[in-house]
Design a protein around this motif. Structure first.
Motif, PDB file in Angstrom:
ATOM      1  N   ALA A 197       1.335   7.723  -5.922  1.00 61.20           N
ATOM      2  CA  ALA A 197       0.202   8.653  -6.055  1.00 61.20           C
ATOM      3  C   ALA A 197       0.541  10.046  -5.522  1.00 61.20           C
ATOM      4  O   ALA A 197       0.253  11.051  -6.177  1.00 61.20           O
ATOM      5  CB  ALA A 197      -1.023   8.095  -5.330  1.00 61.20           C
ATOM      6  N   THR A 198       1.159  10.113  -4.351  1.00 62.58           N
ATOM      7  CA  THR A 198       1.451  11.427  -3.767  1.00 62.58           C
ATOM      8  C   THR A 198       2.569  12.140  -4.521  1.00 62.58           C
ATOM      9  O   THR A 198       2.516  13.362  -4.703  1.00 62.58           O
ATOM     10  CB  THR A 198       1.791  11.337  -2.270  1.00 62.58           C
ATOM     11  N   SER A 219      -4.938  12.963  -2.715  1.00 58.25           N
ATOM     12  CA  SER A 219      -4.386  11.781  -3.397  1.00 58.25           C
ATOM     13  C   SER A 219      -3.937  10.743  -2.375  1.00 58.25           C
ATOM     14  O   SER A 219      -4.058   9.542  -2.612  1.00 58.25           O
ATOM     15  CB  SER A 219      -3.253  12.170  -4.348  1.00 58.25           C
ATOM     16  N   ALA A 238      -7.180   9.038  -1.236  1.00 60.06           N
ATOM     17  CA  ALA A 238      -7.727   8.152  -2.266  1.00 60.06           C
ATOM     18  C   ALA A 238      -6.858   6.929  -2.500  1.00 60.06           C
ATOM     19  O   ALA A 238      -7.364   5.858  -2.833  1.00 60.06           O
ATOM     20  CB  ALA A 238      -7.899   8.928  -3.567  1.00 60.06           C
ATOM     21  N   SER A 239      -5.548   7.058  -2.328  1.00 58.88           N
ATOM     22  CA  SER A 239      -4.650   5.932  -2.631  1.00 58.88           C
ATOM     23  C   SER A 239      -4.503   4.952  -1.465  1.00 58.88           C
ATOM     24  O   SER A 239      -4.173   3.785  -1.692  1.00 58.88           O
ATOM     25  CB  SER A 239      -3.285   6.443  -3.078  1.00 58.88           C
ATOM     26  N   ILE A 262       2.034   2.144  -3.428  1.00 55.19           N
ATOM     27  CA  ILE A 262       0.942   2.778  -4.183  1.00 55.19           C
ATOM     28  C   ILE A 262       0.791   4.234  -3.752  1.00 55.19           C
ATOM     29  O   ILE A 262       0.691   5.140  -4.581  1.00 55.19           O
ATOM     30  CB  ILE A 262      -0.371   1.994  -3.982  1.00 55.19           C
ATOM     31  N   VAL A 263       0.786   4.456  -2.439  1.00 54.59           N
ATOM     32  CA  VAL A 263       0.641   5.804  -1.881  1.00 54.59           C
ATOM     33  C   VAL A 263       1.800   6.696  -2.324  1.00 54.59           C
ATOM     34  O   VAL A 263       1.602   7.856  -2.691  1.00 54.59           O
ATOM     35  CB  VAL A 263       0.538   5.745  -0.341  1.00 54.59           C
ATOM     36  N   GLY A 292      -9.353   5.990   4.602  1.00 57.76           N
ATOM     37  CA  GLY A 292      -8.315   6.724   3.881  1.00 57.76           C
ATOM     38  C   GLY A 292      -8.373   8.208   4.185  1.00 57.76           C
ATOM     39  O   GLY A 292      -7.340   8.852   4.414  1.00 57.76           O
ATOM     40  N   ILE A 335      -6.569   1.664  -1.845  1.00 58.17           N
ATOM     41  CA  ILE A 335      -6.478   0.919  -3.109  1.00 58.17           C
ATOM     42  C   ILE A 335      -6.032  -0.518  -2.888  1.00 58.17           C
ATOM     43  O   ILE A 335      -6.654  -1.454  -3.395  1.00 58.17           O
ATOM     44  CB  ILE A 335      -5.554   1.644  -4.116  1.00 58.17           C
ATOM     45  N   TRP A 336      -4.990  -0.744  -2.122  1.00 58.50           N
ATOM     46  CA  TRP A 336      -4.493  -2.104  -1.921  1.00 58.50           C
ATOM     47  C   TRP A 336      -5.528  -2.953  -1.197  1.00 58.50           C
ATOM     48  O   TRP A 336      -5.754  -4.104  -1.541  1.00 58.50           O
ATOM     49  CB  TRP A 336      -3.157  -2.097  -1.190  1.00 58.50           C
ATOM     50  N   SER A 377       5.169   7.451   3.232  1.00 58.43           N
ATOM     51  CA  SER A 377       4.070   6.696   2.614  1.00 58.43           C
ATOM     52  C   SER A 377       3.901   5.347   3.294  1.00 58.43           C
ATOM     53  O   SER A 377       2.774   4.906   3.554  1.00 58.43           O
ATOM     54  CB  SER A 377       4.343   6.489   1.119  1.00 58.43           C
ATOM     55  N   ALA A 428       0.846  -1.206   0.000  1.00 58.87           N
ATOM     56  CA  ALA A 428       0.000   0.000   0.000  1.00 58.87           C
ATOM     57  C   ALA A 428       0.875   1.248   0.000  1.00 58.87           C
ATOM     58  O   ALA A 428       0.561   2.234  -0.678  1.00 58.87           O
ATOM     59  CB  ALA A 428      -0.927  -0.008   1.210  1.00 58.87           C
TER      60      ALA A 428
END
Length: 178
Positions: free
Chosen positions: A24-25, A143, A146-147, A20-21, A105, A150-151, A78, A17
């Motif tokens: 995204a950030t 962001s 939102a991210s 991903i974060v 989130g 996701i995982w 992150s 995760a």
């Protein structure tokens, strides 16, 4: 909120995760940096102010000294916020519905903003504020919000497709068979 899962699972999920974060950030910071100050890499470089001081925010080109350190710091942060999310809300996505993961989130992103910009010393902030507007800063934290789930949501989707669909029972000759 469900927190009965093994620390190794939380760590593995936080690393995934967190990756991903991080992407995204950093993408949001780069896009907003380009829009606000003409340099996509400047907000990422600004993060290295933790080590290099305020002049890090003035560096507009990618370089090892500022950019690599900025990426590393953002990746660590992150992973930290993803671990918080996974520990508190990571399994919420498994139980269906989008509300709990998305609200989780948002809650963790709000906590991150509070910590990053109101609780830690200025030297430990992300530094993005040196190169992006307040509106853009809000977009970067959006962001993050939102991210984070996701995982969790991808895990749910993967477990749904991995579990066999039960066959309906059929009536045959007065008996029920499967």
């Amino acid at each position: 909120m469900h927190t009965n899962h093994r620390p190794a699972e939380v760590l593995r999920d936080a690393l995934t995760a967190g990756a991903i974060v991080c992407v995204a950030t950093m993408a949001a910071a780069a896009l907003r940096g380009r829009a606000d100050s003409g340099s996509a890499v400047a907000p990422i470089n600004a993060t290295s102010h933790v080590v290099h001081g305020a002049e890090a925010g003035e560096v507009e080109e990618a370089d090892l000294r500022h950019t690599a350190l900025g990426v590393a710091i953002n990746a660590g942060a992150s992973m930290l916020w993803a671990a918080v999310y996974e520990g508190l809300f990571g399994r919420a996505g498994k139980r269906g519905g989008l509300a709990r993961p998305l609200l989780g989130g948002a809650a963790v992103a709000a906590l991150a903003y509070l910590v990053d910009y109101h609780l830690v010393p200025k030297r430990l902030t992300p530094g993005w504020e040196a190169r992006v507007s307040g509106r853009s800063l809000a977009m970067i934290f959006a962001s993050l919000a939102a991210s984070l789930p996701i995982w969790s949501l991808l895990r749910r989707r993967g477990s749904e497709s991995a579990s066999p669909t039960p066959r309906p029972l059929r009536r045959r000759s007065g008996r029920i068979s499967g």
